[in-house]
Design a protein around this motif. Structure first.
Motif, PDB file in Angstrom:
ATOM      1  N   LYS A   1      16.214  14.963   2.145  1.00  0.00           N
ATOM      2  CA  LYS A   1      15.382  15.516   3.251  1.00  0.00           C
ATOM      3  C   LYS A   1      14.658  14.265   4.054  1.00  0.00           C
ATOM      4  O   LYS A   1      14.522  14.732   5.377  1.00  0.00           O
ATOM      5  CB  LYS A   1      14.247  16.415   2.626  1.00  0.00           C
ATOM      6  N   ALA A   2      14.597  13.267   3.568  1.00  0.00           N
ATOM      7  CA  ALA A   2      14.030  12.143   4.186  1.00  0.00           C
ATOM      8  C   ALA A   2      14.362  10.647   3.755  1.00  0.00           C
ATOM      9  O   ALA A   2      15.246  10.748   3.022  1.00  0.00           O
ATOM     10  CB  ALA A   2      12.597  12.122   4.289  1.00  0.00           C
ATOM     11  N   THR A   3      14.239   9.729   4.571  1.00  0.00           N
ATOM     12  CA  THR A   3      14.679   8.211   4.232  1.00  0.00           C
ATOM     13  C   THR A   3      13.286   7.667   3.908  1.00  0.00           C
ATOM     14  O   THR A   3      12.398   7.913   4.394  1.00  0.00           O
ATOM     15  CB  THR A   3      15.314   7.664   5.173  1.00  0.00           C
ATOM     16  N   TRP A   4      13.476   6.431   3.158  1.00  0.00           N
ATOM     17  CA  TRP A   4      12.187   5.745   2.944  1.00  0.00           C
ATOM     18  C   TRP A   4      11.657   5.246   4.465  1.00  0.00           C
ATOM     19  O   TRP A   4      10.543   5.289   4.398  1.00  0.00           O
ATOM     20  CB  TRP A   4      12.436   4.521   1.867  1.00  0.00           C
TER      21      TRP A   4
ATOM     22  N   PHE B   1       7.889   6.031   5.420  1.00  0.00           N
ATOM     23  CA  PHE B   1       7.176   4.898   5.730  1.00  0.00           C
ATOM     24  C   PHE B   1       6.307   4.769   7.071  1.00  0.00           C
ATOM     25  O   PHE B   1       5.145   4.708   7.300  1.00  0.00           O
ATOM     26  CB  PHE B   1       7.847   3.448   5.462  1.00  0.00           C
ATOM     27  N   GLU B   2       7.195   5.133   8.003  1.00  0.00           N
ATOM     28  CA  GLU B   2       6.804   5.362   9.301  1.00  0.00           C
ATOM     29  C   GLU B   2       5.764   6.200   9.560  1.00  0.00           C
ATOM     30  O   GLU B   2       4.955   6.407  10.352  1.00  0.00           O
ATOM     31  CB  GLU B   2       7.921   5.437  10.425  1.00  0.00           C
ATOM     32  N   GLU B   3       5.950   7.725   9.210  1.00  0.00           N
ATOM     33  CA  GLU B   3       5.298   8.768   9.024  1.00  0.00           C
ATOM     34  C   GLU B   3       3.682   8.252   8.483  1.00  0.00           C
ATOM     35  O   GLU B   3       2.786   8.355   9.078  1.00  0.00           O
ATOM     36  CB  GLU B   3       5.531   9.648   8.456  1.00  0.00           C
ATOM     37  N   TRP B   4       3.992   7.504   7.417  1.00  0.00           N
ATOM     38  CA  TRP B   4       2.624   7.109   6.583  1.00  0.00           C
ATOM     39  C   TRP B   4       1.696   6.284   7.399  1.00  0.00           C
ATOM     40  O   TRP B   4       0.736   5.985   7.485  1.00  0.00           O
ATOM     41  CB  TRP B   4       3.277   6.644   5.390  1.00  0.00           C
ATOM     42  N   TYR B   5       2.621   5.301   8.041  1.00  0.00           N
ATOM     43  CA  TYR B   5       2.056   4.325   8.809  1.00  0.00           C
ATOM     44  C   TYR B   5       1.411   4.810  10.197  1.00  0.00           C
ATOM     45  O   TYR B   5       0.115   4.289  10.490  1.00  0.00           O
ATOM     46  CB  TYR B   5       3.256   3.078   9.239  1.00  0.00           C
ATOM     47  N   LEU B   6       1.943   5.683  10.767  1.00  0.00           N
ATOM     48  CA  LEU B   6       1.451   6.144  11.947  1.00  0.00           C
ATOM     49  C   LEU B   6       0.330   7.454  11.619  1.00  0.00           C
ATOM     50  O   LEU B   6      -0.589   7.397  12.402  1.00  0.00           O
ATOM     51  CB  LEU B   6       2.603   6.889  12.749  1.00  0.00           C
ATOM     52  N   LEU B   7       0.667   8.208  10.647  1.00  0.00           N
ATOM     53  CA  LEU B   7      -0.395   9.299  10.392  1.00  0.00           C
ATOM     54  C   LEU B   7      -1.519   9.076   9.377  1.00  0.00           C
ATOM     55  O   LEU B   7      -2.557   9.600   9.776  1.00  0.00           O
ATOM     56  CB  LEU B   7       0.619  10.486   9.722  1.00  0.00           C
TER      57      LEU B   7
ATOM     58  N   ARG C   1       0.898  -1.092  -0.014  1.00  0.00           N
ATOM     59  CA  ARG C   1       0.088  -0.081  -0.106  1.00  0.00           C
ATOM     60  C   ARG C   1       0.984   1.166   0.120  1.00  0.00           C
ATOM     61  O   ARG C   1       0.411   2.043  -0.578  1.00  0.00           O
ATOM     62  CB  ARG C   1      -1.040  -0.012   1.416  1.00  0.00           C
ATOM     63  N   PHE C   2       1.991   1.322   0.732  1.00  0.00           N
ATOM     64  CA  PHE C   2       2.891   2.363   0.917  1.00  0.00           C
ATOM     65  C   PHE C   2       3.463   2.586  -0.474  1.00  0.00           C
ATOM     66  O   PHE C   2       3.511   3.795  -0.982  1.00  0.00           O
ATOM     67  CB  PHE C   2       3.863   1.995   1.998  1.00  0.00           C
ATOM     68  N   LYS C   3       3.932   1.669  -1.379  1.00  0.00           N
ATOM     69  CA  LYS C   3       4.400   1.746  -2.503  1.00  0.00           C
ATOM     70  C   LYS C   3       3.405   2.377  -3.601  1.00  0.00           C
ATOM     71  O   LYS C   3       3.843   3.140  -4.413  1.00  0.00           O
ATOM     72  CB  LYS C   3       4.907   0.423  -3.065  1.00  0.00           C
TER      73      LYS C   3
ATOM     74  N   GLU D   1       6.366  13.314  -5.429  1.00  0.00           N
ATOM     75  CA  GLU D   1       7.363  14.422  -4.726  1.00  0.00           C
ATOM     76  C   GLU D   1       7.932  13.762  -3.690  1.00  0.00           C
ATOM     77  O   GLU D   1       9.219  14.367  -3.125  1.00  0.00           O
ATOM     78  CB  GLU D   1       6.389  15.487  -4.257  1.00  0.00           C
ATOM     79  N   MET D   2       7.600  12.501  -2.895  1.00  0.00           N
ATOM     80  CA  MET D   2       8.194  11.737  -1.847  1.00  0.00           C
ATOM     81  C   MET D   2       9.474  11.359  -2.561  1.00  0.00           C
ATOM     82  O   MET D   2      10.445  11.212  -1.706  1.00  0.00           O
ATOM     83  CB  MET D   2       7.162  10.833  -1.655  1.00  0.00           C
ATOM     84  N   VAL D   3       9.497  10.771  -3.591  1.00  0.00           N
ATOM     85  CA  VAL D   3      10.619  10.597  -4.310  1.00  0.00           C
ATOM     86  C   VAL D   3      11.597  11.489  -4.380  1.00  0.00           C
ATOM     87  O   VAL D   3      12.858  11.170  -4.041  1.00  0.00           O
ATOM     88  CB  VAL D   3      10.393   9.716  -5.784  1.00  0.00           C
ATOM     89  N   MET D   4      11.394  12.862  -4.719  1.00  0.00           N
ATOM     90  CA  MET D   4      12.174  13.747  -4.690  1.00  0.00           C
ATOM     91  C   MET D   4      12.993  14.246  -3.301  1.00  0.00           C
ATOM     92  O   MET D   4      13.978  14.488  -3.181  1.00  0.00           O
ATOM     93  CB  MET D   4      11.514  14.983  -5.292  1.00  0.00           C
ATOM     94  N   GLU D   5      11.907  14.252  -2.174  1.00  0.00           N
ATOM     95  CA  GLU D   5      12.633  14.340  -0.848  1.00  0.00           C
ATOM     96  C   GLU D   5      13.483  13.369  -0.588  1.00  0.00           C
ATOM     97  O   GLU D   5      14.685  13.692   0.068  1.00  0.00           O
ATOM     98  CB  GLU D   5      11.300  14.109   0.196  1.00  0.00           C
ATOM     99  N   VAL D   6      13.416  12.094  -0.908  1.00  0.00           N
ATOM    100  CA  VAL D   6      14.483  11.085  -0.714  1.00  0.00           C
ATOM    101  C   VAL D   6      15.543  11.314  -1.192  1.00  0.00           C
ATOM    102  O   VAL D   6      16.954  11.382  -0.838  1.00  0.00           O
ATOM    103  CB  VAL D   6      13.913   9.599  -0.914  1.00  0.00           C
ATOM    104  N   ARG D   7      15.565  11.652  -2.699  1.00  0.00           N
ATOM    105  CA  ARG D   7      16.675  11.960  -3.439  1.00  0.00           C
ATOM    106  C   ARG D   7      17.409  13.085  -2.962  1.00  0.00           C
ATOM    107  O   ARG D   7      18.795  13.365  -3.195  1.00  0.00           O
ATOM    108  CB  ARG D   7      16.358  12.152  -5.043  1.00  0.00           C
ATOM    109  N   LYS D   8      16.800  14.314  -2.484  1.00  0.00           N
ATOM    110  CA  LYS D   8      17.439  15.482  -2.224  1.00  0.00           C
ATOM    111  C   LYS D   8      18.057  15.384  -0.483  1.00  0.00           C
ATOM    112  O   LYS D   8      18.693  16.218  -0.110  1.00  0.00           O
ATOM    113  CB  LYS D   8      16.447  16.581  -1.977  1.00  0.00           C
TER     114      LYS D   8
END
Length: 130
Positions: A31-34, A38-44, A12-14, A22-29
């Motif tokens: 700003k965040a890790t996968w 994932f943890e934010e998505w799972y919790l929030l 589901r996260f994928k 834009e999440m891919v860009m965050e990781v590439r820059k």
């Protein structure tokens, strides 16, 4: 080789990431890790405002792109004679303000702005027609 089945939440996260590139860009820059995402998505959850922020930045970028043509159209519609008038008025206003400042500083005592018009230096913003 047998392909491993992913956990349903990971699948589901994928899918969620596919909807939010834009999440891919965050990781590439960096700003965040996968893992963090994932943890934010799972919790929030998917409906959290955190995910709308990334959509908002995309909309802001689109707004920035739209104002440039608006400015270009405004510049095209400018009347040079009217612009010259505004610049002249601005120059006179700046001269008046400068005269007042000089009076307060004691530089030119007794001289008013009406006397400045006869002794005024040439307008530095004067445009000439070719």
């Amino acid at each position: 080789m047998e392909k491993k089945q992913l956990h349903p939440s990971v699948q589901r996260f994928k899918e969620f990431v596919k909807e939010h590139p834009e999440m891919v860009m965050e990781v590439r820059k960096g700003k965040a890790t996968w893992q963090e995402l994932f943890e934010e998505w799972y919790l929030l959850g998917e409906e959290d405002s955190r995910w709308n922020e990334t959509k908002g930045t995309k909309e802001k970028e689109q707004d920035k792109k739209e104002w440039i043509p608006q400015i270009m159209n405004a510049v095209k519609n400018v009347d040079p004679n009217q612009l010259q008038g505004h610049i002249t008025n601005l120059s006179q206003a700046l001269g008046a303000i400068q005269g007042i400042i000089l009076q307060f500083q004691g530089g030119k005592q007794g001289q008013t702005t009406s006397n400045n018009t006869t002794n005024q230096a040439p307008n530095p913003f004067q445009f000439r027609k070719d």
